[in-house]
Write an enzyme that holds these catalytic residues in place. Sequence first.
Site, mmCIF file in Angstrom:
data_model
loop_
_atom_site.group_PDB
_atom_site.id
_atom_site.type_symbol
_atom_site.label_atom_id
_atom_site.label_comp_id
_atom_site.label_asym_id
_atom_site.label_seq_id
_atom_site.Cartn_x
_atom_site.Cartn_y
_atom_site.Cartn_z
ATOM 1 C CB SER D 15 -0.928 0.015 1.210
ATOM 2 O OG SER D 15 -0.183 -0.003 2.406
ATOM 3 C CG ASP D 191 -1.162 3.603 9.896
ATOM 4 O OD1 ASP D 191 -0.123 4.215 9.558
ATOM 5 O OD2 ASP D 191 -1.886 3.030 9.071
ATOM 6 C CG HIS D 194 -0.603 3.445 5.466
ATOM 7 N ND1 HIS D 194 -1.234 2.621 6.365
ATOM 8 C CD2 HIS D 194 -0.489 2.720 4.324
ATOM 9 C CE1 HIS D 194 -1.494 1.457 5.790
ATOM 10 N NE2 HIS D 194 -1.054 1.481 4.565
#
Lengths: 226, 226, 226, 226, 226, 226, 226, 226
Positions: D15, D191, D194
């Site tokens: 991601s 978090d 990211h």
Amino acid sequence: MRLTKGQKLLFIGDSITDCERNRPNGEGLFGALGKGYVANVDALLQAVYPELGIRVVNMGTSGHTVRDLKDRWQADVIDRKPDWLAVMIGTNDVWRQYDTPFIPEWHVYKDEYEHTLQSLIAETKPLVNGVVLMTPFYIESNDKDAMRATMDEYGAIVKRTAERNDCLFVDTQAAFNKVLEELYASTLAWDRVHPTAAGHMVLAKAFLNKIGFEWVRSTDTSGNKE
Amino acid sequence: MRLTKGQKLLFIGDSITDCERNRPNGEGLFGALGKGYVANVDALLQAVYPELGIRVVNMGTSGHTVRDLKDRWQADVIDRKPDWLAVMIGTNDVWRQYDTPFIPEWHVYKDEYEHTLQSLIAETKPLVNGVVLMTPFYIESNDKDAMRATMDEYGAIVKRTAERNDCLFVDTQAAFNKVLEELYASTLAWDRVHPTAAGHMVLAKAFLNKIGFEWVRSTDTSGNKE
Amino acid sequence: MRLTKGQKLLFIGDSITDCERNRPNGEGLFGALGKGYVANVDALLQAVYPELGIRVVNMGTSGHTVRDLKDRWQADVIDRKPDWLAVMIGTNDVWRQYDTPFIPEWHVYKDEYEHTLQSLIAETKPLVNGVVLMTPFYIESNDKDAMRATMDEYGAIVKRTAERNDCLFVDTQAAFNKVLEELYASTLAWDRVHPTAAGHMVLAKAFLNKIGFEWVRSTDTSGNKE
Amino acid sequence: MRLTKGQKLLFIGDSITDCERNRPNGEGLFGALGKGYVANVDALLQAVYPELGIRVVNMGTSGHTVRDLKDRWQADVIDRKPDWLAVMIGTNDVWRQYDTPFIPEWHVYKDEYEHTLQSLIAETKPLVNGVVLMTPFYIESNDKDAMRATMDEYGAIVKRTAERNDCLFVDTQAAFNKVLEELYASTLAWDRVHPTAAGHMVLAKAFLNKIGFEWVRSTDTSGNKE
Amino acid sequence: MRLTKGQKLLFIGDSITDCERNRPNGEGLFGALGKGYVANVDALLQAVYPELGIRVVNMGTSGHTVRDLKDRWQADVIDRKPDWLAVMIGTNDVWRQYDTPFIPEWHVYKDEYEHTLQSLIAETKPLVNGVVLMTPFYIESNDKDAMRATMDEYGAIVKRTAERNDCLFVDTQAAFNKVLEELYASTLAWDRVHPTAAGHMVLAKAFLNKIGFEWVRSTDTSGNKE
Amino acid sequence: MRLTKGQKLLFIGDSITDCERNRPNGEGLFGALGKGYVANVDALLQAVYPELGIRVVNMGTSGHTVRDLKDRWQADVIDRKPDWLAVMIGTNDVWRQYDTPFIPEWHVYKDEYEHTLQSLIAETKPLVNGVVLMTPFYIESNDKDAMRATMDEYGAIVKRTAERNDCLFVDTQAAFNKVLEELYASTLAWDRVHPTAAGHMVLAKAFLNKIGFEWVRSTDTSGNKE
Amino acid sequence: MRLTKGQKLLFIGDSITDCERNRPNGEGLFGALGKGYVANVDALLQAVYPELGIRVVNMGTSGHTVRDLKDRWQADVIDRKPDWLAVMIGTNDVWRQYDTPFIPEWHVYKDEYEHTLQSLIAETKPLVNGVVLMTPFYIESNDKDAMRATMDEYGAIVKRTAERNDCLFVDTQAAFNKVLEELYASTLAWDRVHPTAAGHMVLAKAFLNKIGFEWVRSTDTSGNKE
Amino acid sequence: MRLTKGQKLLFIGDSITDCERNRPNGEGLFGALGKGYVANVDALLQAVYPELGIRVVNMGTSGHTVRDLKDRWQADVIDRKPDWLAVMIGTNDVWRQYDTPFIPEWHVYKDEYEHTLQSLIAETKPLVNGVVLMTPFYIESNDKDAMRATMDEYGAIVKRTAERNDCLFVDTQAAFNKVLEELYASTLAWDRVHPTAAGHMVLAKAFLNKIGFEWVRSTDTSGNKE
């Protein structure tokens, strides 16, 4: 007027033709012909020649090049058995060379463009009553501009192809050039490619003039001319 | 051509004029003029007379009657100082008598219609270069139909008002009747009121013919006429 | 590096500055600075000079001209008490002259532009540590193009204003011209106005170079240089 | 600068690489490269080295581990024939051990990680001009933290793999550690995984420094340096 | 069990209390109490003590600090006339110091925190049957972590305030620490702040234990204990 | 406590079990277990017994009857290899007899219900450590009510099946009846079938009590009991 | 048939009357009367007595009690000058006592209910041609059920109020009881309150029978009776 | 009343039957029968004859002609084994001739219509207890109107088919004509095709009268008739 009663007139091209037309049919009720020059042509044909019952079909698909047309030609042109065929293609063939220059697979260069267009028209001309070839265009008044210059070369290919196959030829770039003498490019197209409503009317007029459309018919009294 | 360089042409009316125009301005980029006859008029003016720079403004509002126009006339017409004004109103004044017959407050009967229209035009005529009055219409070929008959009476009021105030007059019902000789009503309007693209082109043509629009100008070569 | 620990750097401008920034604050978590050059500047300041704790605020608003800035200057600049102020305005002042030529109220001509900009900067200069004036730009390599030529004139006004008020001056047009020698305009901006990510990086670099940003600091080992 | 004219640079990862890239191509117009460090790398390459025409492709997929990369390696790496390949994988291999500890099928432990990564790189290295291996990272300054400690072990595997296969090696954890001396973890990542825009710029800088990117070229005048 | 028949128990706090509660009432049908520990407390009270008819109200608001509570204390606490009041605030007072360190207006430092909390409790204590003060918490096992250390200081303030005003005191950090001995932080909270369902149950249990809730009542046969 | 370290506990049932669980896995992050009693059971297990690491899986599907469970038993139970299995089914088997009485294909009558349930349990019991059979229920205090009476008969079948196969048995109807002595049915369930949060807590408590869950463990100090 | 040509019949009530009616008018085109018994009454009046032109208006508002009706009575009843008025209220007055028993402010007890209803009717009766009072109802066949018993008491108040003020009285509970002899409650209403289409038809029939509606008129041949 | 206890009555047709029915079943809870005459028929059957338990199924599909019915007849009629079958088809068969006159493939002319209808009915009649054939209709009072005249011819075909196959016959056009004596077409249908709620009630009544429905049964006291 070259079209006659009950004929089917099919347009094929890219996003300039597409303009949110219905899928898969490209004809029918509720704006099925999209919002561009094809809808204008249909509206004018129906308003001025209601007795002819010309059936207009829109087979434009956004983003397509002549290479994409080839892939769907059988299904979208031949199988639909048009009486008249109008083709306007080439914008994306050229544009990708200028907006994504680093991805050569997305470019369609002149040789492939001419060869493919010629082969599609040669195959189809015998099957229909008439073919109208419209040039791609670039709404930029400076003919030294790199992309405009390339687009003019593709327009010349369309012209050659029309002559070689005995098609009607519409020089859309010339039609826009006339207006660009008065208006700056961005008045007619946000991105120099997708026309405003006025730009689509320029296209519709150029097309209709070529097929012998009479704007004021001898029997026309709808405007209550004084 | 009656309009001259740089003039502002303002349309006011109901949903047939509105057609999803931008709010509150009713002019500008990106389809601000909506999708109906006003956009067609603008597109044709810009495509054919780019050098005139006519500024078109759309003040149509869906659902409105002449009673509603009166309420917003100062803000939407007078304050915007148009050079030319076009008015097409009356559809809802009549329609509510036929689709919600039990709610009389929603009906605008003939006396109020004529009185209100006359007073608006009389007030405004001296302030502008020209006024075009367009009749409301009903896309129904049977002139014995109750609603068509009523609509014709309202059209006659528009005609009288145009004559009394020396305005240009566009008989939109007559324009549609011409096409209805060839096509059934539902080909032109799903509900006999809101026209298809072809129906809007009928309106645009009727309007443009009245203001002296030349479809093919002596200098026009955009169509590459053969 | 001209900025010092804990200073607040405020950007004001139009859509090129705005880029979907948060409202009303224009700062904070989760992409509050938008997706354009302001976010790039902030990211580079934080990544390279984390110890300085520079606070970046984005007060860009899409569609605005210098006339609009004037209306919100007290609330969006003075009241927020920046230490450094960066201004890039003029795109829409010029663009509306070319994409909606028939609506003169939307145009801000050169006199008003220069007068308004000068008065805003003169009022604000004494209140801040430094002002950076950035020219508007037009991503078009042909300097004979009508809109590019006008934009260059507005850029010259920005330059004069910077000199007159002792501000830092960033010639964004020059920065783009350098890249336009290699890339066609539409590679950098779909509409010649709103830059791609690469175009925004061009702006961020031009800005940072002007304020003395060091790309590779003597203490920098983050890249594990070989 | 190690990359040369016309080369294709492909990034693959999870991601952090993905960042809403376009599918399936991972390249093209309108933010096709996503919103993360890959887009930054591309923007900086294009802004600073426009003449090189480097083609950047983003093959990141959210949630993926090295086990997932293996499944799509043929289609997403080999078949796309990159000249340069950059790999950053391992975040989810580790993270699932800490956020869903009771579902062991979702964990990729060290042996499998090293074995799989080694086999992919060994297969691909001969086919490309260069490979850049980037460590996964955890934005937590306490290297005694359990997940940070595990992530460091995976980073050591990446380093060993780079050395064993003669790849360029980017220590992203080291790059973040430098910034974490000044800023608390949650300033850089909600978090701890990211990154914010600033965090992505840290990654882009670390990558670009490794491939010999010159931030200020001898010919660069775009910033109008004083 | 300290609550008696028909009493109203009102919770106030930030997003951890809010959890998508209904607005403006914070009570009623269909999940009006949100999805967090307040809903758990209500569900357990109703399931275990249905005969008491305790009325639970949720006045949590995402993003709030004690400064925000002060602004709405009259409307959201005093005017609603609770019999019991539970307060858990401080997360954002601390968090903003760590995730947006450059925007000091968003931080509530210790002095303001203690002063404000004390004044709210002192004002309210005489009006209600009981007050429960819950510490804010940070789901991080390392008590040397900068934000955890600060949060512990705010927890100590809550403890002092509870003692000074004779309130019940719930040490939520201690409750989480117990679970953190077994589970890594990200199993309980993605961002170390907003708990999972399990984390909310930890909070509900800590609260209920403090008010004398009996998990297994002498008359309870609902579980069909063997 | 009957469950031991690392065991997998799988729930299967209808909408009361489902409660918007994730698909297809029924486990993982971000509320994957839904919003009902299964999530409560998991939250309480994790909050009170974090060291056990019980893995909870939710295989409920809205609208299902025992006939539907049979169709997906291999995939959703056997193939997932649970250590413990909990089954609560029958609501829709009965309900369709009362809300769509004219569509008999949608009803599952007692014989089919008992036969199918018995065959599923007999097949599965040998494969797992334990099975918990929970009765369906109807939140209606009047046991003469036609649908309540039928539901009680289905509950009796569940009891017989539990005894015959040596499963743990949870009488959910009895658990609700206890609360219904104090509260009217619609306080606990809008439609007498889908429980509120309090109703789901009744179910979770009944289940946990049966498997030997200790609400207050000897080592528990999380509530800071006074 | 008690209604005569051109009369206006206004319904007021709660969600059972509302059924997504248009706002603010509660009459007009396109389903303005909602989807419940009011729409059925209107449809049947128009289909069977088209020559009467009865104008139906729906002023139901979801969630309302008689206390809410009082607040809007002037605007929604008196100012609209109905010829006939129909009132069905009380469901929520009772329901809140059973679904949110702990929030007494939301309950309207019998005294207030009777007093308020009486005063509204006494004020309005002299102003209209007729008033129809309809009882609230509860779709539960067991008249010992607590909420059904309370609802019956409210129904008795409606009956007394009708007699005291000489209004027509419709016993909706009796109408439903007839059907409940054959069908279980949940066939007619998911939650025992909001009827299915069949339940709304029961209401419409009960109302129409009371005002003398003839289902088969002597002149009716529309069904082509054999 | 011709239908007896427990029978299944299936309707098939076009959008007038469909009215947003559920798919694929066309029966069940929550408005599965749509919002048109089929729902009305079901509601009246259930409200007046609850003891019969008639099962109504709606297999209407918007836009369909008899040609489309033929394609799905096996699946939607034969396989569902109705006891009674009602068919109303033909609207689109005719309409397309009038709203898209230039697309002949979309028209179903009289020969095909009669032939197809006859063959479907002849195949199905022996399999069911009864068939009801309903004419298509056009809500236009002028029987000289071109589309109305055509629709009447299709209605005559339905009548012949009913007689030839011994079916019940409902002349929906006659039912509407009765109302059209009092109300203008657009009061009953915006587009002369899709009826308002009142129009659907006209259809329901015509159908129910034909099958012997008694509006007021000897045992009916639900209306509290005086």
